[in-house]
Scaffold this motif. Structure first.
Motif, PDB file in Angstrom:
ATOM      1  N   LYS A  25      29.317  19.542  -9.017  1.00  0.00           N
ATOM      2  CA  LYS A  25      28.232  19.657  -7.901  1.00  0.00           C
ATOM      3  C   LYS A  25      27.345  20.812  -7.728  1.00  0.00           C
ATOM      4  O   LYS A  25      25.997  20.630  -7.800  1.00  0.00           O
ATOM      5  N   GLU A  27      26.621  22.729 -10.147  1.00  0.00           N
ATOM      6  CA  GLU A  27      25.786  22.857 -11.578  1.00  0.00           C
ATOM      7  C   GLU A  27      24.602  21.756 -11.507  1.00  0.00           C
ATOM      8  O   GLU A  27      23.429  21.968 -12.004  1.00  0.00           O
ATOM      9  N   GLN A  28      24.683  20.906 -10.636  1.00  0.00           N
ATOM     10  CA  GLN A  28      23.574  20.313 -10.381  1.00  0.00           C
ATOM     11  C   GLN A  28      22.496  20.588  -9.725  1.00  0.00           C
ATOM     12  O   GLN A  28      21.167  20.237  -9.910  1.00  0.00           O
ATOM     13  N   GLU A  30      21.503  20.968  -6.535  1.00  0.00           N
ATOM     14  CA  GLU A  30      20.796  20.354  -5.615  1.00  0.00           C
ATOM     15  C   GLU A  30      21.216  20.623  -3.995  1.00  0.00           C
ATOM     16  O   GLU A  30      20.898  19.882  -2.952  1.00  0.00           O
TER      17      GLU A  30
END
Length: 81
Positions: A25, A27-28, A30
């Motif tokens: 999560k 690493e995304q 966002e």
């Protein structure tokens, strides 16, 4: 995902699975900053718990292997002659 149980109540495998999901999560890139910090804090808890479990397991292995090395083998004498 594993429900938000206390890290101490999770198995090593559960901790690692949740940690992998948190990393994915994050690493995304966002997540809002506040959520990223909460996930980071949770990840630290999980990592510390996992490290403790690994250390405990290593100590158990060392104890078991040291006990086995202290035992001596008896000479086997067969009664069938």
């Amino acid at each position: 995902m594993t429900s938000r149980k206390k890290a101490e109540s999770l198995t090593f495998e559960q901790s690692m699975q949740e940690l992998e999901q948190l990393v994915a999560k994050m690493e995304q890139g966002e997540l809002p900053l506040e959520d990223a910090l909460k996930n980071f804090e949770r990840g630290i808890q999980l990592a510390r718990h996992s490290q403790k479990q690994l250390k405990d397991a290593e100590q158990k292995v060392q104890i078991l292997t040291s006990q086995n090395s202290q035992q001596t083998l008896d000479v086997f004498e067969s009664n069938n002659q």
